[in-house]
Design a protein around this motif. Structure first.
Motif, PDB file in Angstrom:
ATOM      1  N   THR A   2       0.430  -1.246   0.312  1.00 19.57           N
ATOM      2  CA  THR A   2       0.220  -0.101   0.208  1.00 19.57           C
ATOM      3  C   THR A   2       1.156   0.750   0.654  1.00 19.57           C
ATOM      4  O   THR A   2       2.228   0.988   0.311  1.00 19.57           O
ATOM      5  N   LEU A 128      -1.726   1.976  -7.048  1.00 23.15           N
ATOM      6  CA  LEU A 128      -2.505   1.606  -6.031  1.00 23.15           C
ATOM      7  C   LEU A 128      -3.739   1.130  -6.025  1.00 23.15           C
ATOM      8  O   LEU A 128      -4.226   0.444  -5.097  1.00 23.15           O
ATOM      9  N   GLU A 131      -5.304   0.374  -9.260  1.00 23.21           N
ATOM     10  CA  GLU A 131      -5.015  -1.184 -10.473  1.00 23.21           C
ATOM     11  C   GLU A 131      -5.767  -2.107  -9.504  1.00 23.21           C
ATOM     12  O   GLU A 131      -6.289  -2.310  -8.698  1.00 23.21           O
ATOM     13  N   SER A 132      -6.007  -2.895 -11.361  1.00 17.65           N
ATOM     14  CA  SER A 132      -6.295  -3.654 -10.988  1.00 17.65           C
ATOM     15  C   SER A 132      -5.742  -5.979 -11.443  1.00 17.65           C
ATOM     16  O   SER A 132      -5.343  -6.341 -12.323  1.00 17.65           O
ATOM     17  N   TYR A 133      -4.715  -5.381 -10.477  1.00 19.00           N
ATOM     18  CA  TYR A 133      -4.030  -6.412 -10.159  1.00 19.00           C
ATOM     19  C   TYR A 133      -2.681  -6.503 -11.656  1.00 19.00           C
ATOM     20  O   TYR A 133      -1.720  -8.429 -11.701  1.00 19.00           O
ATOM     21  N   GLN A 134      -2.232  -5.769 -11.969  1.00 18.05           N
ATOM     22  CA  GLN A 134      -1.412  -5.811 -13.276  1.00 18.05           C
ATOM     23  C   GLN A 134      -0.300  -5.197 -13.240  1.00 18.05           C
ATOM     24  O   GLN A 134      -0.194  -4.119 -11.917  1.00 18.05           O
TER      25      GLN A 134
END
Length: 314
Positions: A2, A128, A131-134
Motif C-alpha cells: 500500500t 496502487l 490498479e487491477s492486479y496488473q
C-alpha cells in the motif's frame, strides 16, 4: 503493498576510474543509515545503497550526505538514484532530478529531492489505488501515459493569460511558476510558456539548436529538459536570456534581497565568485545575498558587481 508502507532506497553510481572520495562517502552513508531509519548495503556491482527509507527521511539524508540539489557533490559520484519498490525512480545530479517510469520513460523533472520523492509517492499512490492486479507499466499502458501523468502531476495543456497577466501553472512539469513580462526566466519554466511571454527568445533558442521550439514537445518540456535533451548548458542559456531581460526592463540581475535559493537555481556558476568573496552557504537557502555579505563582512555592491561581470562574461 500500500502507499502507506512504501519505502525508498538511495543508490550511488560512481564515475568510472574515479576513486577519490569514495571511502569517505561510504563511511558517511554507513554512519547515516541508522540515523535515518535505513540500512546500508552494497549491490552486486558493489554500489553503496541505503534502503528502507521513509518518504520524509530521503531529503534529510541527502542533505546530510551533501547530495542536495546545487550542492558540491563528491567528485567520484556520477548520479544518485532515489528508487521506489515499483519501477519508479528519480535520477539526480547536483542540479536536479529526472523522474522515470520503468527503465527509461521520462516522467517529470524536479529541482529538489523533496519534490522528486513527492512525485514518486503520487505516482505509486495513484497506481496502487486504481490498479487491477496488473504491473505498473501495463497499468500505465492501459490508462494511457498522458492520462496517468496528468492524473499524477495535475497537468494539462498550455493555458491562456489570466486577468492579472500571469500564466497558470498547468504546464508539463510539476509546480511550474507563473511568468509575466519583466520576470526572469527559470529552468523550470515551460519552453512554450517562455516563447508566449517573450517571443524574441524563440530565435535565441533556435540558435542553440533547440528544434523543439514551436512543436508540440514545447508544451510539455521545460527549459532545463530542452537543454539537457540537446546536450546544452542550461545555465549558460539562462544567463544570456536574463541578461537580455535585465537590459530590456532596466532591472538588475541580482540585488541584496535576492535569496540564495534563486541564485543557485538560476546562476550556480556564481558559486566560485561567492566563495572567492568569503561567503559561506547558509542552512536556509532563503537567506538573502545581502545577509550573507553582512555575515562575511563583504561589500554587497562589490559582490553584485563581480557576479554581474561573471554572468556577462566581461
Amino acid at each position: 503493498m500500500t502507499a502507506d508502507n512504501l519505502t525508498f532506497s538511495l543508490e550511488i553510481d560512481y564515475i568510472p576510474d574515479e576513486t577519490a572520495g569514495r571511502s569517505e562517502l561510504e563511511k558517511k552513508m554507513k554512519d547515516a543509515a541508522p540515523e535515518f531509519h535505513g540500512f546500508y548495503t552494497l549491490d552486486k556491482d558493489h554500489r553503496p545503497i541505503i534502503a528502507g527509507l521513509v518518504k520524509d527521511d530521503v531529503p534529510n539524508l541527502l542533505a546530510a550526505l551533501g547530495l542536495s540539489a546545487f550542492g558540491t557533490w563528491p567528485a567520484c559520484i556520477l548520479t544518485a538514484t532515489i528508487a521506489a519498490p515499483l519501477p519508479l525512480r528519480a535520477i539526480g545530479m547536483s542540479d536536479g532530478w529526472d523522474v522515470y517510469l520503468g527503465k527509461k520513460t521520462f516522467f517529470a523533472f524536479a529541482q529538489f529531492p523533496s519534490d522528486a520523492v513527492d512525485i514518486l509517492m503520487k505516482a505509486a499512490t495513484y497506481y496502487l489505488d486504481h490498479e487491477s492486479y496488473q504491473p505498473l507499466e501495463d497499468f500505465v499502458k492501459e490508462t494511457g501515459f498522458e492520462a496517468f501523468r496528468s492524473a499524477v502531476l495535475g497537468n494539462g495543456p498550455a493555458q491562456t493569460f489570466a486577468d492579472d497577466g500571469y500564466y497558470g501553472s498547468s504546464w508539463g512539469a510539476p509546480n511550474v511558476p507563473p511568468l509575466k513580462a519583466g520576470d526572469f526566466v527559470r529552468p523550470e519554466h515551460n519552453v512554450m510558456q517562455v516563447i508566449e511571454v517573450y517571443p524574441e527568445m524563440g530565435p535565441l533558442l533556435m540558435e542553440y539548436g533547440m528544434s523543439c521550439v514551436g512543436c508540440f514537445v514545447s508544451y510539455d518540456e521545460n527549459i532545463w529538459q530542452a537543454a539537457q535533451a540537446h546536450g546544452l548548458d542550461v545555465f549558460e542559456i539562462l544567463g544570456e536570456m536574463n541578461e537580455y531581460l535585465a537590459d530590456k526592463y532596466d532591472k538588475p540581475l541580482l540585488t541584496k534581497d535576492t535569496p540564495m535559493e534563486d541564485i543557485l537555481t538560476l546562476y550556480p556558476q556564481l558559486l566560485s565568485v561567492l566563495e572567492a568573496k568569503g561567503l559561506k552557504m547558509p542552512q536556509d537557502m532563503k537567506t538573502s545575498l545581502g545577509a550573507l555579505c553582512e555575515a562575511a563582512g563583504a561589500d554587497v555592491a562589490a559582490v553584485i558587481a563581480d557576479c554581474d561581470k561573471k554572468l556577462r562574461k566581461e
